[in-house]
Scaffold this motif. Structure first.
Motif, PDB file in Angstrom:
ATOM      1  N   ALA A 226     -41.615  -9.040 -15.800  1.00 47.59           N
ATOM      2  CA  ALA A 226     -41.819  -8.412 -14.844  1.00 47.59           C
ATOM      3  C   ALA A 226     -40.769  -9.327 -13.601  1.00 47.59           C
ATOM      4  CB  ALA A 226     -42.956  -8.159 -14.060  1.00 47.59           C
ATOM      5  N   ILE A 227     -40.150 -10.573 -13.904  1.00 48.01           N
ATOM      6  CA  ILE A 227     -39.808 -11.550 -12.708  1.00 48.01           C
ATOM      7  C   ILE A 227     -37.913 -10.833 -13.815  1.00 48.01           C
ATOM      8  CG2 ILE A 227     -38.628 -13.500 -12.328  1.00 48.01           C
ATOM      9  CD1 ILE A 227     -41.164 -14.593 -12.785  1.00 48.01           C
ATOM     10  N   GLY A 230     -36.935  -6.581 -13.673  1.00 45.95           N
ATOM     11  CA  GLY A 230     -37.535  -5.701 -12.051  1.00 45.95           C
ATOM     12  C   GLY A 230     -35.873  -5.681 -11.039  1.00 45.95           C
ATOM     13  N   GLY A 231     -35.435  -4.836 -10.992  1.00 47.56           N
ATOM     14  CA  GLY A 231     -34.399  -4.446 -10.061  1.00 47.56           C
ATOM     15  C   GLY A 231     -33.223  -4.593 -10.773  1.00 47.56           C
ATOM     16  N   GLN A 232     -33.735  -4.325 -12.465  1.00 47.57           N
ATOM     17  CA  GLN A 232     -32.714  -4.236 -13.157  1.00 47.57           C
ATOM     18  C   GLN A 232     -32.942  -2.964 -14.025  1.00 47.57           C
ATOM     19  OE1 GLN A 232     -30.460  -5.503 -13.640  1.00 47.57           O
ATOM     20  NE2 GLN A 232     -30.455  -6.550 -11.599  1.00 47.57           N
ATOM     21  N   ALA A 235     -36.885  -0.157 -10.691  1.00 45.51           N
ATOM     22  CA  ALA A 235     -37.106  -0.585  -9.446  1.00 45.51           C
ATOM     23  C   ALA A 235     -38.612  -1.646  -9.484  1.00 45.51           C
ATOM     24  CB  ALA A 235     -37.649   0.911  -8.479  1.00 45.51           C
ATOM     25  N   TRP A 236     -38.638  -2.806  -8.186  1.00 40.81           N
ATOM     26  CA  TRP A 236     -39.444  -3.504  -8.324  1.00 40.81           C
ATOM     27  C   TRP A 236     -40.870  -2.651  -7.611  1.00 40.81           C
ATOM     28  CZ3 TRP A 236     -38.867  -8.492  -9.465  1.00 40.81           C
ATOM     29  CH2 TRP A 236     -37.451  -8.753  -9.830  1.00 40.81           C
ATOM     30  N   ASP A 237     -40.439  -1.702  -6.667  1.00 41.45           N
ATOM     31  CA  ASP A 237     -41.894  -1.153  -6.832  1.00 41.45           C
ATOM     32  C   ASP A 237     -42.113   0.182  -7.893  1.00 41.45           C
ATOM     33  OD1 ASP A 237     -40.086   0.279  -5.966  1.00 41.45           O
ATOM     34  OD2 ASP A 237     -40.756   1.054  -4.217  1.00 41.45           O
ATOM     35  N   SER A 238     -41.986   0.075  -8.969  1.00 37.11           N
ATOM     36  CA  SER A 238     -41.848   1.002 -10.127  1.00 37.11           C
ATOM     37  C   SER A 238     -43.554   1.095 -10.608  1.00 37.11           C
ATOM     38  CB  SER A 238     -41.143   1.411 -10.658  1.00 37.11           C
ATOM     39  OG  SER A 238     -41.137  -0.180 -11.941  1.00 37.11           O
ATOM     40  N   SER A 241     -43.200  -2.141 -12.685  1.00 39.22           N
ATOM     41  CA  SER A 241     -42.767  -3.286 -12.173  1.00 39.22           C
ATOM     42  C   SER A 241     -44.607  -3.720 -11.643  1.00 39.22           C
ATOM     43  CB  SER A 241     -42.164  -3.612 -11.108  1.00 39.22           C
ATOM     44  OG  SER A 241     -42.101  -4.618 -10.639  1.00 39.22           O
ATOM     45  N   ALA A 426     -32.854 -13.014 -12.001  1.00 35.57           N
ATOM     46  CA  ALA A 426     -33.725 -12.382 -10.922  1.00 35.57           C
ATOM     47  C   ALA A 426     -32.578 -12.020  -9.675  1.00 35.57           C
ATOM     48  CB  ALA A 426     -34.827 -11.670 -10.871  1.00 35.57           C
ATOM     49  N   GLY A 430     -30.220  -9.463  -9.174  1.00 36.07           N
ATOM     50  CA  GLY A 430     -30.191  -9.053  -7.513  1.00 36.07           C
ATOM     51  C   GLY A 430     -28.663  -8.515  -7.213  1.00 36.07           C
TER      52      GLY A 430
END
Length: 486
Positions: A226-227, A230-232, A235-238, A241, A426, A430
């Motif tokens: 997850a870390i 995430g963002g790759q 999305a972090w809030d998907s 995730s 991460a 980012g």
């Protein structure tokens, strides 16, 4: 359980190659060298590996998969070693490390290489903790101050040999050689241990906490996934995730419940009820995060921003891993005189100074020599932190608990390394996403962010060091058969 000491010579005077325990010391130095070289040689070759098989955004997994496997296997190996002895566990570890090294050298893609690095990590999870535990078994605290100098010399040599070999192989386009070089070293280590190290352990029936080990592996794997992704990958809030974080956290809570009910838990609860063991474990966690944060990104920073040849980038990194054994070899004299806590605090001041210099002064205006100097200061500090804190924890318990205490400390360092690399990866990814490229400017910005995160990790580690109880270097607590320790 009644366990015999590894050697009756454990109480005989003398620390060195010519002493009764000399052949074992040489064998421990050789097995330590396997892990020491691997700690730096791979980082130097990352740019060459990526050019050959691709997968730039996934390269942090080369370290995370290795470190995760190492971390989650350490408590199991440590627990079993207290049941059946150290020798079979360290030999199994060398065998797995050998197999993983051969497969890494044959890897055809980044996913395959990551998978084979995981197998390497399973071997490393037995090798390094068992070497440290055997040293704790056969040497008293005062003798370990001298023995530490010998073991630290392995890291000193490896700190130069590893990056140099990695740079040479990378420059020649032969990065696969960094893995095949482990083959003769592993075979020699097995021969040396089989020939020189003998132990007499009364084996009795025990239950291995496989459920706890499985839950811990699953929890940490999901959290790291997850870390890092995430963002790759999402999305972090998907939902993916959130689901990974939530499931990982839930498995971690279940693990805690299971450990309380397990007959012989992989991580006994009493470990964390003892302030010394708890604080030294937190310190080890921070040491792992700072160390891997720098070793993973310093070569990429220099090669990507300044165009530094791999061999010179490797030598700059060698300054970090050279400073560590230099101070570690002298740490025994210091903690015998002023105690473990004060020694660790002095080390943390050096780590903070070096990390601050790298993050806030050197990274914005990079130069190879300044990067090397900053890394050297950090290494000096880590050498005064890692060994004394581990020996303090080892010395507080008898033989039948020493394996699990050593394993817990090494587990914490491995988890710190694995999570540290994941978090730093991460952060870097980012920055790359915001820049939309992997050019020199983006690599410079990402590396600066990573170095800043390493400084923050060092600050949190210093807080744990302040909470460490003040203890002196007394003889270890004697167990039922530890006649020579008292």
């Amino acid at each position: 359980m009644r366990a015999g000491r590894p050697m009756t010579a454990a109480t005989q005077a003398g620390v060195g190659f010519r002493s009764e325990r000399g052949p074992i010391l040489i064998a421990l130095m050789l097995t330590t060298g396997l892990i020491a070289i691997d700690a730096t040689i791979v980082a130097t070759a990352v740019p060459s590996i990526v050019r050959d098989i691709g997968g730039f955004s996934a390269f942090p997994w080369l370290f995370s998969s290795y470190l995760l496997a190492q971390a989650v296997s350490v408590p199991v190996y440590a627990k079993v070693s207290d049941m059946v002895g150290r020798k079979p566990i360290i030999l199994i570890g060398i065998g797995l490390f050998l197999l993983g090294s051969v497969l890494c050298g044959l890897a055809w893609s980044m996913p395959a290489l990551i998978a084979f690095r995981l197998l390497q990590g399973l071997g490393a999870g037995a090798v390094q903790p068992m070497a440290m535990t055997i040293a704790g078994d056969i040497y008293t605290v005062r003798e370990r101050a001298k023995a530490q100098g010998y073991l630290a010399s392995v890291w000193a040599v490896s700190s130069v040999v590893g990056p140099t070999l990695g740079g040479v192989f990378s420059s020649l386009g032969l990065w696969r050689g960094i893995f095949f070089i482990n083959v003769p070293l592993c075979l020699l280590a097995v021969w040396m241990l089989g020939r020189s190290f003998h132990e007499n352990v009364a084996r009795t029936a025990h239950k291995v906490d496989y459920l706890g080990a499985g839950l811990l592996t699953g929890a940490l794997s999901l959290l790291m996934l997850a870390i890092l992704e995430g963002g790759q990958a999402w999305a972090w809030d998907s939902p993916v995730s959130v689901g990974a974080f939530a499931t990982g956290a839930a498995l971690l809570l279940i693990f805690v419940v299971v450990e309380r009910r397990a007959a012989e838990p992989v991580l006994p609860g009493w470990l964390f009820s003892r302030r010394l063991v708890l604080t030294t474990s937190l310190i080890a966690f921070g040491v792992g995060a700072v160390m891997l944060g720098l070793t993973s990104y310093v070569p990429t920073f220099l090669e990507g921003v300044l165009g530094t040849p791999p061999i010179f980038a490797g030598l700059a990194l060698a300054a970090l891993t050279l400073g560590w054994p230099i101070s570690a070899s002298q740490s025994g004299r210091l903690y015998l005189r002023i105690g473990f806590r004060r020694t660790v605090l002095i080390g943390m001041l050096l780590v903070l100074a070096g990390a601050a210099l790298l993050a806030f002064m050197v990274a914005p205006r990079p130069a190879v020599l300044l990067v090397a100097a900053s890394c050297f200061v950090v290494g000096l500090g880590l050498g005064l932190v890692a060994a004394p804190s581990l020996i303090a924890a080892q010395s507080s318990v008898p033989w039948h608990e020493r394996g699990v205490v050593t394993g817990t400390t090494m587990f914490a360092r491995s988890i710190g390394s694995a999570i540290g690399v994941a978090v730093f990866g991460a952060v870097a990814n980012g920055v790359y996403s915001s820049a939309g490229a992997h050019d020199a400017a983006a690599i410079g910005s990402a590396s600066t962010a990573v170095f800043t995160a390493a400084f923050v990790a060092a600050g949190l580690t210093a807080v744990a060091a302040l909470a460490m109880p003040a203890v002196t270097a007394q003889a270890p607590v004697a167990g039922p058969t530890d006649e020579g320790d008292a």
